[in-house]
Write a protein that holds these residues in place. Sequence first.
Motif, PDB file in Angstrom:
ATOM      1  N   GLY A 255      49.017  25.132  -9.698  1.00  0.00           N
ATOM      2  CA  GLY A 255      50.021  24.196  -9.213  1.00  0.00           C
ATOM      3  C   GLY A 255      51.349  24.858  -8.933  1.00  0.00           C
ATOM      4  O   GLY A 255      52.048  24.510  -7.970  1.00  0.00           O
ATOM      5  N   GLU A 256      51.721  25.835  -9.758  1.00  0.00           N
ATOM      6  CA  GLU A 256      52.989  26.533  -9.561  1.00  0.00           C
ATOM      7  C   GLU A 256      52.925  27.526  -8.401  1.00  0.00           C
ATOM      8  O   GLU A 256      53.958  27.961  -7.895  1.00  0.00           O
ATOM      9  CB  GLU A 256      53.395  27.247 -10.852  1.00  0.00           C
ATOM     10  N   GLN A 257      51.721  27.881  -7.974  1.00  0.00           N
ATOM     11  CA  GLN A 257      51.579  28.756  -6.816  1.00  0.00           C
ATOM     12  C   GLN A 257      51.414  27.966  -5.524  1.00  0.00           C
ATOM     13  O   GLN A 257      51.294  28.554  -4.453  1.00  0.00           O
ATOM     14  CB  GLN A 257      50.380  29.686  -7.008  1.00  0.00           C
ATOM     15  N   GLY A 258      51.404  26.629  -5.637  1.00  0.00           N
ATOM     16  CA  GLY A 258      51.348  25.804  -4.442  1.00  0.00           C
ATOM     17  C   GLY A 258      50.002  25.217  -4.101  1.00  0.00           C
ATOM     18  O   GLY A 258      49.848  24.587  -3.050  1.00  0.00           O
ATOM     19  N   ALA A 259      48.991  25.395  -4.967  1.00  0.00           N
ATOM     20  CA  ALA A 259      47.671  24.845  -4.687  1.00  0.00           C
ATOM     21  C   ALA A 259      47.687  23.321  -4.730  1.00  0.00           C
ATOM     22  O   ALA A 259      48.476  22.711  -5.457  1.00  0.00           O
ATOM     23  CB  ALA A 259      46.649  25.384  -5.685  1.00  0.00           C
ATOM     24  N   ASP A 260      46.805  22.715  -3.951  1.00  0.00           N
ATOM     25  CA  ASP A 260      46.659  21.257  -3.941  1.00  0.00           C
ATOM     26  C   ASP A 260      45.685  20.784  -5.018  1.00  0.00           C
ATOM     27  O   ASP A 260      45.834  19.684  -5.556  1.00  0.00           O
ATOM     28  CB  ASP A 260      46.132  20.794  -2.579  1.00  0.00           C
ATOM     29  N   ILE A 261      44.673  21.614  -5.285  1.00  0.00           N
ATOM     30  CA  ILE A 261      43.577  21.227  -6.176  1.00  0.00           C
ATOM     31  C   ILE A 261      43.234  22.415  -7.056  1.00  0.00           C
ATOM     32  O   ILE A 261      43.243  23.566  -6.593  1.00  0.00           O
ATOM     33  CB  ILE A 261      42.320  20.820  -5.367  1.00  0.00           C
ATOM     34  N   ALA A 262      42.924  22.138  -8.310  1.00  0.00           N
ATOM     35  CA  ALA A 262      42.361  23.156  -9.200  1.00  0.00           C
ATOM     36  C   ALA A 262      41.071  22.613  -9.780  1.00  0.00           C
ATOM     37  O   ALA A 262      40.990  21.432 -10.148  1.00  0.00           O
ATOM     38  CB  ALA A 262      43.331  23.517 -10.316  1.00  0.00           C
ATOM     39  N   VAL A 263      40.074  23.456  -9.844  1.00  0.00           N
ATOM     40  CA  VAL A 263      38.787  23.075 -10.440  1.00  0.00           C
ATOM     41  C   VAL A 263      38.321  24.216 -11.331  1.00  0.00           C
ATOM     42  O   VAL A 263      38.830  25.333 -11.277  1.00  0.00           O
ATOM     43  CB  VAL A 263      37.702  22.785  -9.373  1.00  0.00           C
ATOM     44  N   GLY A 264      37.331  23.918 -12.149  1.00  0.00           N
ATOM     45  CA  GLY A 264      36.776  24.963 -13.003  1.00  0.00           C
ATOM     46  C   GLY A 264      35.900  24.393 -14.077  1.00  0.00           C
ATOM     47  O   GLY A 264      35.553  23.203 -14.067  1.00  0.00           O
ATOM     48  N   ASN A 265      35.587  25.238 -15.033  1.00  0.00           N
ATOM     49  CA  ASN A 265      34.694  24.882 -16.135  1.00  0.00           C
ATOM     50  C   ASN A 265      35.475  24.972 -17.435  1.00  0.00           C
ATOM     51  O   ASN A 265      36.332  25.842 -17.593  1.00  0.00           O
ATOM     52  CB  ASN A 265      33.517  25.871 -16.161  1.00  0.00           C
ATOM     53  N   THR A 266      35.174  24.090 -18.380  1.00  0.00           N
ATOM     54  CA  THR A 266      35.818  24.149 -19.691  1.00  0.00           C
ATOM     55  C   THR A 266      34.859  24.622 -20.766  1.00  0.00           C
ATOM     56  O   THR A 266      35.086  24.402 -21.945  1.00  0.00           O
ATOM     57  CB  THR A 266      36.399  22.773 -20.075  1.00  0.00           C
ATOM     58  N   GLN A 267      33.776  25.281 -20.363  1.00  0.00           N
ATOM     59  CA  GLN A 267      32.745  25.702 -21.321  1.00  0.00           C
ATOM     60  C   GLN A 267      33.308  26.558 -22.438  1.00  0.00           C
ATOM     61  O   GLN A 267      32.958  26.389 -23.603  1.00  0.00           O
ATOM     62  CB  GLN A 267      31.627  26.446 -20.579  1.00  0.00           C
ATOM     63  N   ARG A 268      34.230  27.461 -22.093  1.00  0.00           N
ATOM     64  CA  ARG A 268      34.695  28.386 -23.125  1.00  0.00           C
ATOM     65  C   ARG A 268      35.667  27.736 -24.099  1.00  0.00           C
ATOM     66  O   ARG A 268      36.159  28.392 -25.016  1.00  0.00           O
ATOM     67  CB  ARG A 268      35.293  29.639 -22.485  1.00  0.00           C
ATOM     68  N   PHE A 269      35.927  26.438 -23.926  1.00  0.00           N
ATOM     69  CA  PHE A 269      36.711  25.687 -24.894  1.00  0.00           C
ATOM     70  C   PHE A 269      35.779  25.060 -25.931  1.00  0.00           C
ATOM     71  O   PHE A 269      35.700  23.845 -26.092  1.00  0.00           O
ATOM     72  CB  PHE A 269      37.563  24.625 -24.194  1.00  0.00           C
ATOM     73  N   GLY A 270      35.034  25.911 -26.609  1.00  0.00           N
ATOM     74  CA  GLY A 270      34.235  25.468 -27.746  1.00  0.00           C
ATOM     75  C   GLY A 270      32.875  24.901 -27.432  1.00  0.00           C
ATOM     76  O   GLY A 270      32.201  24.399 -28.331  1.00  0.00           O
ATOM     77  N   VAL A 271      32.423  24.958 -26.172  1.00  0.00           N
ATOM     78  CA  VAL A 271      31.128  24.398 -25.796  1.00  0.00           C
ATOM     79  C   VAL A 271      30.104  25.524 -25.717  1.00  0.00           C
ATOM     80  O   VAL A 271      30.307  26.488 -24.984  1.00  0.00           O
ATOM     81  CB  VAL A 271      31.211  23.653 -24.451  1.00  0.00           C
ATOM     82  N   PRO A 272      29.005  25.451 -26.464  1.00  0.00           N
ATOM     83  CA  PRO A 272      28.014  26.535 -26.431  1.00  0.00           C
ATOM     84  C   PRO A 272      27.500  26.809 -25.021  1.00  0.00           C
ATOM     85  O   PRO A 272      27.562  25.959 -24.129  1.00  0.00           O
ATOM     86  CB  PRO A 272      26.892  26.007 -27.340  1.00  0.00           C
ATOM     87  N   LEU A 273      26.942  28.000 -24.843  1.00  0.00           N
ATOM     88  CA  LEU A 273      26.403  28.400 -23.538  1.00  0.00           C
ATOM     89  C   LEU A 273      25.273  27.491 -23.084  1.00  0.00           C
ATOM     90  O   LEU A 273      25.142  27.174 -21.894  1.00  0.00           O
ATOM     91  CB  LEU A 273      25.914  29.850 -23.599  1.00  0.00           C
ATOM     92  N   PHE A 274      24.408  27.090 -24.019  1.00  0.00           N
ATOM     93  CA  PHE A 274      23.332  26.127 -23.722  1.00  0.00           C
ATOM     94  C   PHE A 274      22.436  26.546 -22.555  1.00  0.00           C
ATOM     95  O   PHE A 274      21.909  25.697 -21.844  1.00  0.00           O
ATOM     96  CB  PHE A 274      23.907  24.745 -23.422  1.00  0.00           C
ATOM     97  N   PHE A 275      22.290  27.838 -22.300  1.00  0.00           N
ATOM     98  CA  PHE A 275      21.442  28.325 -21.202  1.00  0.00           C
ATOM     99  C   PHE A 275      21.873  27.747 -19.865  1.00  0.00           C
ATOM    100  O   PHE A 275      21.059  27.565 -18.971  1.00  0.00           O
ATOM    101  CB  PHE A 275      19.975  28.000 -21.492  1.00  0.00           C
ATOM    102  N   GLY A 276      23.169  27.418 -19.743  1.00  0.00           N
ATOM    103  CA  GLY A 276      23.699  26.970 -18.457  1.00  0.00           C
ATOM    104  C   GLY A 276      24.340  25.595 -18.452  1.00  0.00           C
ATOM    105  O   GLY A 276      25.001  25.225 -17.486  1.00  0.00           O
ATOM    106  N   GLY A 277      24.180  24.824 -19.478  1.00  0.00           N
ATOM    107  CA  GLY A 277      24.798  23.494 -19.510  1.00  0.00           C
ATOM    108  C   GLY A 277      24.122  22.617 -20.548  1.00  0.00           C
ATOM    109  O   GLY A 277      23.088  23.001 -21.103  1.00  0.00           O
ATOM    110  N   PRO A 278      24.711  21.473 -20.861  1.00  0.00           N
ATOM    111  CA  PRO A 278      25.804  20.816 -20.145  1.00  0.00           C
ATOM    112  C   PRO A 278      27.171  21.377 -20.523  1.00  0.00           C
ATOM    113  O   PRO A 278      27.418  21.711 -21.677  1.00  0.00           O
ATOM    114  CB  PRO A 278      25.681  19.355 -20.598  1.00  0.00           C
ATOM    115  N   HIS A 279      28.031  21.475 -19.524  1.00  0.00           N
ATOM    116  CA  HIS A 279      29.417  21.896 -19.679  1.00  0.00           C
ATOM    117  C   HIS A 279      30.286  20.984 -18.828  1.00  0.00           C
ATOM    118  O   HIS A 279      29.858  20.543 -17.765  1.00  0.00           O
ATOM    119  CB  HIS A 279      29.613  23.339 -19.219  1.00  0.00           C
TER     120      HIS A 279
END
Length: 955
Positions: A255-279
């Motif tokens: 947002g501070e660089q001027g982007a309109d949208i940011a997306v991503g994954n929150t898996q590394r916030f305490g969610v196990p790898l689970f062989f790909g999901g759910p994340h």
Amino acid sequence: MTVQPTIATFAERHIGPRNSDAETMLKQLGYTSLEDLVDTAVPANIRQSAPLELPAARSEAEVLADLRALAAKNITAVQMIGQGYYDTITPPVIRRNVVESPAWYTAYTPYQPEISQGRLEALLNFQTMVSDLTGLEIANASLLDEATAVAEAVLLMRRANKKHADGKTVLDADLLPQTIAIVKGRAEALDFEIEVADLSAGLPEGEISGIVLQQPGVSGHVADHSKVIADAKERGAMVTVAADLLALTLITPPGEQGADIAVGNTQRFGVPLFFGGPHAAYMAVHKGVERQLPGRLVGVSKDNAGLPAYRLALQTREQHIRREKATSNICTAQALLAIVAGMYGVYHGPEGLKAIAQRAHNQTRALASVLKGAGLELVSEHFFDTLTVKVPGKAADVIKAAEAKGINLRVIDADHVGISTGESTTAEHLSAVAEAFGVAGAAEDIAAGLSAEPEGFGLEQGMQRTSSYMQHPVFHSHRSETQMLRYLRRLSDRDLALDRTMIPLGSCTMKLNATAEMESMTWPEFASIHPFAPAHQTKGWRELIEDLEARLSTITGYAGVSIQPNAGSQGEYAGLLAIRRYHLSRGDEQRNVCLIPASAHGTNAASAVLAGMKVVVVATAQDGTIDHSDLNAKIEQHKDSLSAIMITYPSTHGVYDADVREVCDAVHAAGGQVYIDGANLNALVGLAQPGKFGGDVSHLNLHKTFCIPHGGGGPGVGPVAVAEHLVPFLPGNAALAEHEGKGVPVSASEYGSAGVLPISWAYVAMMGGEGLTNATKTALLAGNYIASRLNEYFPVLYTGNDGLVAHECILDLRELTAKSGVTAEDVAKRLIDFGFHAPTLSFPVAGTLMVEPTESEDLAEIERFIEAMIAIRGEIDQVIKGDFSVEESPLRLSPHTAAAAISSDWDRKYSREQGVFPVPGLKQDKYFAPVGRIDGAAGDRNLVCSCPPIEEFAN
């Protein structure tokens, strides 16, 4: 002779009514046996001729032992592969009290906000954290995975950029490869141009709708994107950044660089790898486009006493309402995992998150210094936690050497290896990685590097974050485990989930999520496996998945199944893409018309649009069936361009339509394919197979029929099952360039939300064919029992043969509403006072309630619900008689909070006892909603992405 005592089977534990209860229910319906009821309700022309050929039912102990054996075939390792997935540590207090707590995982999507205040607050924490970290004003309450979130962002840019809507979308070459594959698949179906380019060299020529950048890139490179973002804006393009949230604690946010949208994954916030999901993926946007934001958005409103209260804002955007005008087909979020990620942020706070990020960054710098000192070349001098190292011709040797030390690195190509550090990385891991690269005795240098900042590389000075984030008190108030434990308990106590009460939602099948099914989900041998780990390390996972797909094929009568789609809506999309690819393979490019009955699930139409099809609606007859004259007319009109028909069976009206084969035959005769929505499969398992009575493709809902819990709105899994001719078009692997020669991938990882698949595998294994069939029969019994008992109070709208329904029924309140003014929503809110979640409100018919009790509810609980509904009918009659107006009635003023009940200002036209204890049984066991009736309009005007301070509740 000693008689051995009989031990109840798992099926007997799963199915609620005992034998004597079933007899009582059958007597009410006028049948002498369950088989007679089923034979009458289910059309003979669709019945399967033989029992399900599944392995015999296993006990809970046996299935858990089987799962242990499968888990043992997986090889756990230190996962340093990265590519969007990282080792993380789930705080035990969150694992035990959220992931493994039925108070959280058995909850339904918070469409009834008065009984969802706990999970809505937890999701608002998530939104606030995401908004703060990305530097954008509005964040949603989670999406399915990072790759599909980027695809949603691309579509959002095309919608929001009115000037350049038809321009191409440019993807940076440093995006995750699975993201590029998913976006290309969306673009192919919707026929818009995608260009992959190295945006560090500038923007390509031509008209551009939007660009997508990765921060950090898959190579690990951390770039200052401000110039390319400014250039894009100058040319009228919008900008999305796929950003690692943990990195954003240290680097300048999108947002501070001027982007309109940011997306991503929150898996590394305490969610196990689970062989790909759910994340839980996320999406954040700047103000101005929030009304086009896909998924769900939690907002702040107020209740009828003026107190702050949470609700899902802008609910008219939900896909079951917008249908073919929907901006997305997303209907399942990853709520449970978003709650975990949000609580991870609450527990660690901004300082804790920054410390975790700084530690990972320091480890990467220390390793980079050692590797550079040994003469190895890095692809980028600017990084956060990921390195790409040049090893000409030696990549395979390095990977093999690291694996021998119990560490997985990323295979890029023959000349490059990727390394990603994370929360659980240690100095010993770094030394072992250095040795794998041929740098022996690096322990001392690693230690020195961790204690002294290396010079010359790392984060660019201009990229270091200076703004504050996560300043709300909630992120500073729960540092001790005692505080966190009580916070989680306090929120869960505000909600009504399946662990407290029946949730009689038609179409959503809220049934038992057995503990034995859930138990293996968090075992490290399942939970700690990276989706891109070598195949020989994941034999247990692959064996379980292959076996589950085979069992689902047997159950449905189809030739092949893919469990990749990580929501029912994505299963629909995958099935329609398979149909589209099939027609294209035969040279039938013109076949793009999808017929959809007016009563269908709203995601059907939205999915068809995303698959590049034109939606043509087929009318519904007076009795709720498909209008055959209209169907035949539409088939004739579009016979040369007909691609498919989408039908739900049993119908969305809760009835076994006797004409389903006729409909399938008519569409097939015109060259079309038949998609049968599996949302109501709980009324078919063991009795009829959609793949045998006319279906070419179906999606299934593992979070409905096959017992994966709803988790407050996700995770879900929507496997797609297809006939033989469509098998080649099942989803491919997005991580592989050629997708293994299969169809379009629909999820970032090959097996989607694999982590929850042991739940369904265990359910099917413990039930066996006979148990699954008995569950279906009992679901029919329960649905018909409720219909029969309540019909004189609330007429059942649609019925089939002999006045029977399938596993659910629609109660018609429209005439009562005309007489009294009492709405279906009033009844839904009044049920809260009885301790019930409401049935499905005003779907598929406005002004009605759709009820599904499921096979797991015993007769006592069913009778408790019936008692509540009869009492409510009595209150409606009081309004009709004039005892009080509808505005003064307990129906319109419900739910009754404890504060309202004890208020000295009670001046209502009915007694406190009627308001709070409308039936005697509530005096011993009473749920009080934490807030009163919520003002929906105020919530839509107040899209505040922040939790209100506690003082507002006190005031």
